[in-house]
Design a protein around this motif. Sequence first.
Motif, PDB file in Angstrom:
ATOM      1  N   ARG A  74       6.913   0.730   8.228  1.00  0.00           N
ATOM      2  CA  ARG A  74       8.005   1.558   8.761  1.00  0.00           C
ATOM      3  C   ARG A  74       9.358   0.924   8.443  1.00  0.00           C
ATOM      4  NH1 ARG A  74       4.233   1.860  12.906  1.00  0.00           N
ATOM      5  NH2 ARG A  74       5.345   0.328  14.188  1.00  0.00           N
ATOM      6  N   ALA A  75       9.456  -0.375   8.590  1.00  0.00           N
ATOM      7  CA  ALA A  75      10.717  -1.071   8.303  1.00  0.00           C
ATOM      8  C   ALA A  75      11.112  -0.919   6.836  1.00  0.00           C
ATOM      9  CB  ALA A  75      10.582  -2.555   8.662  1.00  0.00           C
ATOM     10  N   LEU A  76      10.165  -1.170   5.930  1.00  0.00           N
ATOM     11  CA  LEU A  76      10.484  -1.079   4.506  1.00  0.00           C
ATOM     12  C   LEU A  76      10.777   0.357   4.084  1.00  0.00           C
ATOM     13  CD1 LEU A  76       7.965  -3.717   3.110  1.00  0.00           C
ATOM     14  CD2 LEU A  76      10.465  -3.937   3.338  1.00  0.00           C
ATOM     15  N   THR A  77      10.176   1.327   4.755  1.00  0.00           N
ATOM     16  CA  THR A  77      10.491   2.735   4.488  1.00  0.00           C
ATOM     17  C   THR A  77      11.968   2.995   4.790  1.00  0.00           C
ATOM     18  OG1 THR A  77       8.245   3.506   4.874  1.00  0.00           O
ATOM     19  CG2 THR A  77      10.009   5.120   5.199  1.00  0.00           C
ATOM     20  N   GLU A  78      12.438   2.514   5.937  1.00  0.00           N
ATOM     21  CA  GLU A  78      13.845   2.718   6.299  1.00  0.00           C
ATOM     22  C   GLU A  78      14.785   2.018   5.327  1.00  0.00           C
ATOM     23  OE1 GLU A  78      15.098   2.280  10.353  1.00  0.00           O
ATOM     24  OE2 GLU A  78      13.166   3.005  11.098  1.00  0.00           O
ATOM     25  N   VAL A  79      14.435   0.806   4.923  1.00  0.00           N
ATOM     26  CA  VAL A  79      15.289   0.082   3.973  1.00  0.00           C
ATOM     27  C   VAL A  79      15.317   0.814   2.639  1.00  0.00           C
ATOM     28  CG1 VAL A  79      15.634  -2.076   2.710  1.00  0.00           C
ATOM     29  CG2 VAL A  79      14.935  -2.143   5.120  1.00  0.00           C
ATOM     30  N   THR A  86      16.827   2.857  -5.919  1.00  0.00           N
ATOM     31  CA  THR A  86      16.080   1.618  -6.118  1.00  0.00           C
ATOM     32  C   THR A  86      14.634   1.932  -6.484  1.00  0.00           C
ATOM     33  OG1 THR A  86      15.687   1.520  -3.728  1.00  0.00           O
ATOM     34  CG2 THR A  86      17.456   0.144  -4.592  1.00  0.00           C
ATOM     35  N   SER A  87      14.047   1.039  -7.236  1.00  0.00           N
ATOM     36  CA  SER A  87      12.637   1.127  -7.608  1.00  0.00           C
ATOM     37  C   SER A  87      11.912   0.040  -6.821  1.00  0.00           C
ATOM     38  CB  SER A  87      12.495   0.901  -9.110  1.00  0.00           C
ATOM     39  OG  SER A  87      11.137   0.844  -9.454  1.00  0.00           O
ATOM     40  N   TRP A  88      10.903   0.438  -6.061  1.00  0.00           N
ATOM     41  CA  TRP A  88      10.243  -0.479  -5.138  1.00  0.00           C
ATOM     42  C   TRP A  88       8.829  -0.829  -5.562  1.00  0.00           C
ATOM     43  CZ3 TRP A  88      11.764  -2.585  -0.369  1.00  0.00           C
ATOM     44  CH2 TRP A  88      13.081  -2.301  -0.011  1.00  0.00           C
ATOM     45  N   GLN A  89       8.449  -2.053  -5.254  1.00  0.00           N
ATOM     46  CA  GLN A  89       7.082  -2.548  -5.376  1.00  0.00           C
ATOM     47  C   GLN A  89       6.746  -3.179  -4.025  1.00  0.00           C
ATOM     48  OE1 GLN A  89       5.147  -2.619  -8.330  1.00  0.00           O
ATOM     49  NE2 GLN A  89       6.729  -1.336  -9.228  1.00  0.00           N
ATOM     50  N   ASP A 100       4.762   7.654  -0.033  1.00  0.00           N
ATOM     51  CA  ASP A 100       4.757   9.104   0.055  1.00  0.00           C
ATOM     52  C   ASP A 100       6.191   9.515   0.353  1.00  0.00           C
ATOM     53  OD1 ASP A 100       4.754  11.624   1.853  1.00  0.00           O
ATOM     54  OD2 ASP A 100       2.752  11.653   0.959  1.00  0.00           O
ATOM     55  N   ASP A 101       6.764  10.409  -0.472  1.00  0.00           N
ATOM     56  CA  ASP A 101       8.163  10.787  -0.295  1.00  0.00           C
ATOM     57  C   ASP A 101       8.466  11.331   1.095  1.00  0.00           C
ATOM     58  OD1 ASP A 101       8.955   9.986  -2.835  1.00  0.00           O
ATOM     59  OD2 ASP A 101       8.627  11.963  -3.715  1.00  0.00           O
ATOM     60  N   GLU A 102       7.498  11.976   1.692  1.00  0.00           N
ATOM     61  CA  GLU A 102       7.733  12.581   2.997  1.00  0.00           C
ATOM     62  C   GLU A 102       7.642  11.574   4.147  1.00  0.00           C
ATOM     63  OE1 GLU A 102       5.610  16.037   5.565  1.00  0.00           O
ATOM     64  OE2 GLU A 102       5.948  16.447   3.434  1.00  0.00           O
ATOM     65  N   VAL A 103       6.656  10.681   4.105  1.00  0.00           N
ATOM     66  CA  VAL A 103       6.417   9.803   5.250  1.00  0.00           C
ATOM     67  C   VAL A 103       6.655   8.318   4.978  1.00  0.00           C
ATOM     68  CG1 VAL A 103       4.873  11.381   6.447  1.00  0.00           C
ATOM     69  CG2 VAL A 103       3.943   9.780   4.796  1.00  0.00           C
ATOM     70  N   GLY A 104       6.817   7.927   3.732  1.00  0.00           N
ATOM     71  CA  GLY A 104       7.149   6.542   3.425  1.00  0.00           C
ATOM     72  C   GLY A 104       5.979   5.685   3.008  1.00  0.00           C
ATOM     73  N   GLY A 106       2.756   3.155   3.352  1.00  0.00           N
ATOM     74  CA  GLY A 106       1.609   2.985   4.218  1.00  0.00           C
ATOM     75  C   GLY A 106       0.513   3.991   3.965  1.00  0.00           C
ATOM     76  N   TRP A 107      -0.495   3.884   4.794  1.00  0.00           N
ATOM     77  CA  TRP A 107      -1.665   4.741   4.718  1.00  0.00           C
ATOM     78  C   TRP A 107      -1.631   5.724   5.880  1.00  0.00           C
ATOM     79  CZ3 TRP A 107      -1.322  -0.349   3.565  1.00  0.00           C
ATOM     80  CH2 TRP A 107      -1.766  -0.746   2.295  1.00  0.00           C
ATOM     81  N   PRO A 108      -2.261   6.885   5.742  1.00  0.00           N
ATOM     82  CA  PRO A 108      -2.230   7.883   6.825  1.00  0.00           C
ATOM     83  C   PRO A 108      -2.680   7.327   8.177  1.00  0.00           C
ATOM     84  CG  PRO A 108      -3.189   8.845   4.848  1.00  0.00           C
ATOM     85  CD  PRO A 108      -3.003   7.375   4.568  1.00  0.00           C
ATOM     86  N   GLU A 109      -3.647   6.437   8.179  1.00  0.00           N
ATOM     87  CA  GLU A 109      -4.147   5.871   9.428  1.00  0.00           C
ATOM     88  C   GLU A 109      -3.045   5.142  10.194  1.00  0.00           C
ATOM     89  OE1 GLU A 109      -5.442   5.238   6.358  1.00  0.00           O
ATOM     90  OE2 GLU A 109      -7.280   6.407   6.448  1.00  0.00           O
ATOM     91  N   GLN A 110      -2.084   4.566   9.467  1.00  0.00           N
ATOM     92  CA  GLN A 110      -1.009   3.824  10.122  1.00  0.00           C
ATOM     93  C   GLN A 110      -0.030   4.734  10.854  1.00  0.00           C
ATOM     94  OE1 GLN A 110       0.228   1.812   6.454  1.00  0.00           O
ATOM     95  NE2 GLN A 110       0.026  -0.073   7.622  1.00  0.00           N
ATOM     96  N   ARG A 111      -0.144   6.019  10.614  1.00  0.00           N
ATOM     97  CA  ARG A 111       0.767   6.968  11.256  1.00  0.00           C
ATOM     98  C   ARG A 111       0.041   7.823  12.301  1.00  0.00           C
ATOM     99  NH1 ARG A 111       2.531   6.231   6.019  1.00  0.00           N
ATOM    100  NH2 ARG A 111       1.162   7.752   5.080  1.00  0.00           N
ATOM    101  N   ASP A 112      -1.194   7.492  12.580  1.00  0.00           N
ATOM    102  CA  ASP A 112      -1.992   8.236  13.551  1.00  0.00           C
ATOM    103  C   ASP A 112      -1.783   7.617  14.930  1.00  0.00           C
ATOM    104  OD1 ASP A 112      -3.981   9.234  15.234  1.00  0.00           O
ATOM    105  OD2 ASP A 112      -5.538   9.155  13.697  1.00  0.00           O
ATOM    106  N   PRO A 113      -1.046   8.292  15.826  1.00  0.00           N
ATOM    107  CA  PRO A 113      -0.756   7.704  17.141  1.00  0.00           C
ATOM    108  C   PRO A 113      -2.020   7.354  17.937  1.00  0.00           C
ATOM    109  CG  PRO A 113       0.497   9.737  16.813  1.00  0.00           C
ATOM    110  CD  PRO A 113      -0.448   9.600  15.661  1.00  0.00           C
ATOM    111  N   ALA A 114      -3.060   8.178  17.824  1.00  0.00           N
ATOM    112  CA  ALA A 114      -4.296   7.903  18.563  1.00  0.00           C
ATOM    113  C   ALA A 114      -4.956   6.618  18.061  1.00  0.00           C
ATOM    114  CB  ALA A 114      -5.256   9.080  18.450  1.00  0.00           C
ATOM    115  N   LEU A 115      -4.991   6.441  16.745  1.00  0.00           N
ATOM    116  CA  LEU A 115      -5.593   5.226  16.192  1.00  0.00           C
ATOM    117  C   LEU A 115      -4.757   4.002  16.552  1.00  0.00           C
ATOM    118  CD1 LEU A 115      -7.697   3.759  14.523  1.00  0.00           C
ATOM    119  CD2 LEU A 115      -6.349   4.292  12.488  1.00  0.00           C
ATOM    120  N   LEU A 116      -3.437   4.112  16.448  1.00  0.00           N
ATOM    121  CA  LEU A 116      -2.576   2.987  16.806  1.00  0.00           C
ATOM    122  C   LEU A 116      -2.763   2.603  18.274  1.00  0.00           C
ATOM    123  CD1 LEU A 116       0.657   3.925  14.834  1.00  0.00           C
ATOM    124  CD2 LEU A 116      -1.057   2.192  14.239  1.00  0.00           C
ATOM    125  N   ALA A 117      -2.921   3.588  19.142  1.00  0.00           N
ATOM    126  CA  ALA A 117      -3.163   3.312  20.562  1.00  0.00           C
ATOM    127  C   ALA A 117      -4.501   2.592  20.747  1.00  0.00           C
ATOM    128  CB  ALA A 117      -3.121   4.606  21.366  1.00  0.00           C
TER     129      ALA A 117
END
Length: 126
Positions: A74-79, A86-89, A100-104, A106-117
């Motif tokens: 999430r941090a690197l997405t914001e930066v 910029t071209s990122w690696q 992913d241009d829309e969400v930044g 990471g992997w989909p699992e990292q954005r799943d609130p239920a899994l993170l909980a």
Amino acid sequence: MAVRLHYSATRSLALSPDEIAVARGLVAAHNAAFPFEAELLTLSHPGDGALHGTTTLPAQDPFATLLGLAHWCRALTEVRRALPGTSWQVGVDGDPVPWDDEVGFGWPEQRDPALLALLEQGRTVS
């Protein structure tokens, strides 16, 4: 065994002082909110349009490692979004972290609130 997150950004135009300040501010805010005892994000002294860094993910338990990775993605997405052109690696021990241009980063699992909980709950049980 330490798991390392590596990141770098380049572009043909040098980063402006304002862009550098914004990037450092974002990193500082995410470092302050990092809930684990582990190495924090750092940015190299940006020059000639490049910045890079590396950090070790939390190793207290597997849940902390995964939650820490989600936080840094999430941090690197914001930066990245604050530094147009910029071209990122970004990678974890040599394996690329997807973008992913829309969400930044990471992997989909990292954005799943239920899994993170569940991961957070797993940390308190162990």
